[in-house]
Design a protein around this motif. Sequence first.
Motif, PDB file in Angstrom:
ATOM      1  N   MET A   1      -5.002 -29.294 -22.908  1.00 43.95           N
ATOM      2  CA  MET A   1      -4.691 -30.548 -22.534  1.00 43.95           C
ATOM      3  C   MET A   1      -3.164 -30.884 -23.552  1.00 43.95           C
ATOM      4  N   THR A   2      -2.689 -29.817 -24.042  1.00 42.39           N
ATOM      5  CA  THR A   2      -1.312 -30.013 -24.742  1.00 42.39           C
ATOM      6  C   THR A   2      -0.040 -29.536 -23.925  1.00 42.39           C
ATOM      7  N   PRO A   3       0.949 -30.144 -23.816  1.00 45.45           N
ATOM      8  CA  PRO A   3       2.132 -29.724 -23.160  1.00 45.45           C
ATOM      9  C   PRO A   3       2.767 -28.456 -23.813  1.00 45.45           C
ATOM     10  N   GLY A   4       3.299 -27.611 -23.028  1.00 41.62           N
ATOM     11  CA  GLY A   4       3.620 -26.135 -23.598  1.00 41.62           C
ATOM     12  C   GLY A   4       4.742 -26.303 -24.572  1.00 41.62           C
ATOM     13  N   GLU A   5       5.633 -27.321 -24.637  1.00 43.09           N
ATOM     14  CA  GLU A   5       6.814 -27.258 -25.479  1.00 43.09           C
ATOM     15  C   GLU A   5       6.250 -27.798 -26.936  1.00 43.09           C
ATOM     16  N   ILE A   6       5.112 -28.420 -27.112  1.00 45.44           N
ATOM     17  CA  ILE A   6       4.623 -28.686 -28.325  1.00 45.44           C
ATOM     18  C   ILE A   6       3.235 -28.011 -28.953  1.00 45.44           C
ATOM     19  N   ARG A   7       2.996 -26.870 -28.292  1.00 42.89           N
ATOM     20  CA  ARG A   7       1.755 -26.375 -28.408  1.00 42.89           C
ATOM     21  C   ARG A   7       1.773 -25.855 -30.109  1.00 42.89           C
ATOM     22  N   ALA A   8       2.760 -25.275 -30.439  1.00 43.23           N
ATOM     23  CA  ALA A   8       2.879 -24.706 -31.848  1.00 43.23           C
ATOM     24  C   ALA A   8       2.503 -25.740 -32.806  1.00 43.23           C
ATOM     25  N   GLN A   9       3.238 -26.740 -32.617  1.00 46.05           N
ATOM     26  CA  GLN A   9       3.217 -27.872 -33.704  1.00 46.05           C
ATOM     27  C   GLN A   9       1.811 -28.580 -33.551  1.00 46.05           C
ATOM     28  N   ILE A  10       1.147 -28.566 -32.412  1.00 45.66           N
ATOM     29  CA  ILE A  10      -0.086 -29.068 -32.173  1.00 45.66           C
ATOM     30  C   ILE A  10      -1.186 -28.277 -32.701  1.00 45.66           C
ATOM     31  N   VAL A  11      -1.152 -27.042 -32.624  1.00 49.08           N
ATOM     32  CA  VAL A  11      -2.189 -26.208 -33.309  1.00 49.08           C
ATOM     33  C   VAL A  11      -1.850 -26.090 -34.800  1.00 49.08           C
ATOM     34  N   ALA A  12      -0.702 -25.896 -35.517  1.00 44.71           N
ATOM     35  CA  ALA A  12      -0.449 -26.231 -36.522  1.00 44.71           C
ATOM     36  C   ALA A  12      -1.153 -27.654 -37.343  1.00 44.71           C
ATOM     37  N   PHE A  13      -0.815 -28.679 -36.719  1.00 40.25           N
ATOM     38  CA  PHE A  13      -1.551 -29.869 -36.999  1.00 40.25           C
ATOM     39  C   PHE A  13      -2.949 -29.836 -36.783  1.00 40.25           C
ATOM     40  N   TYR A  14      -3.434 -29.340 -36.030  1.00 39.07           N
ATOM     41  CA  TYR A  14      -5.072 -29.235 -35.654  1.00 39.07           C
ATOM     42  C   TYR A  14      -5.398 -28.370 -37.021  1.00 39.07           C
ATOM     43  N   TYR A  15      -5.200 -27.207 -37.044  1.00 40.99           N
ATOM     44  CA  TYR A  15      -5.609 -26.265 -38.297  1.00 40.99           C
ATOM     45  C   TYR A  15      -5.513 -26.927 -39.681  1.00 40.99           C
ATOM     46  N   MET A  16      -4.392 -27.857 -39.967  1.00 35.15           N
ATOM     47  CA  MET A  16      -4.246 -28.491 -41.120  1.00 35.15           C
ATOM     48  C   MET A  16      -5.252 -29.635 -41.157  1.00 35.15           C
ATOM     49  N   ALA A  17      -5.410 -30.495 -40.040  1.00 38.45           N
ATOM     50  CA  ALA A  17      -6.290 -31.863 -40.038  1.00 38.45           C
ATOM     51  C   ALA A  17      -7.703 -30.979 -40.242  1.00 38.45           C
ATOM     52  N   ILE A  18      -8.079 -30.137 -39.554  1.00 39.07           N
ATOM     53  CA  ILE A  18      -9.549 -29.671 -39.757  1.00 39.07           C
ATOM     54  C   ILE A  18      -9.783 -29.215 -41.293  1.00 39.07           C
TER      55      ILE A  18
END
Length: 192
Positions: free
Chosen positions: A113-130
Amino acid sequence: MTTVAYSQGWSAALFMRTWGWEASTFALVNGIVLLAVGPATVNLAGWWCDRWYAGGTKDAALRIAIIGAFIMVITGIIAPLMPTGEAAMAMFGVNAVGLAMVTATGVTALLNMTPGEIRAQIVAFYYMAISLAGLLLGPTTIGILNDQVFGELGLKYSMALLPFVYGLPVLLLVPVTLRLYTRACAEMRADG
């Protein structure tokens, strides 16, 4: 769910205080269980996700993560309350199955559900948050419950209560989560 997983850092103390295991015995047995269960479950969950997705279940990754969450919460509550260390270790082995299912498919569900142009930032934020949530809340909550509520010999109660407190709201929100996720994924497919 990482809060439940990181709280298991107290498991060596649990096995020592509750069932009289030596730390070295716990480490050996726990290591064998995790090595036997973890990689196999991650691979099986990935295979299952691919099969389910190919069969038309577009929210397969999230559904498998939810199944894993149910396994984690239920076994996380039961394991510390088992009558023997061996029974507890077996239950923690099942718990590792749930953890591996969530680990294997959680980020996949996010990326669906993440747009391709921001996937890297979202994954980084996801791992940081969890990681921050898990590390800050899991072990700390066990320590507070132990010190303020159950006492040193009540570690098993602290460890059984944590999955209930943090996991139950997650499980109760499953219908809402599935609905919102399905909508977000449909919007991604429509935009893409």
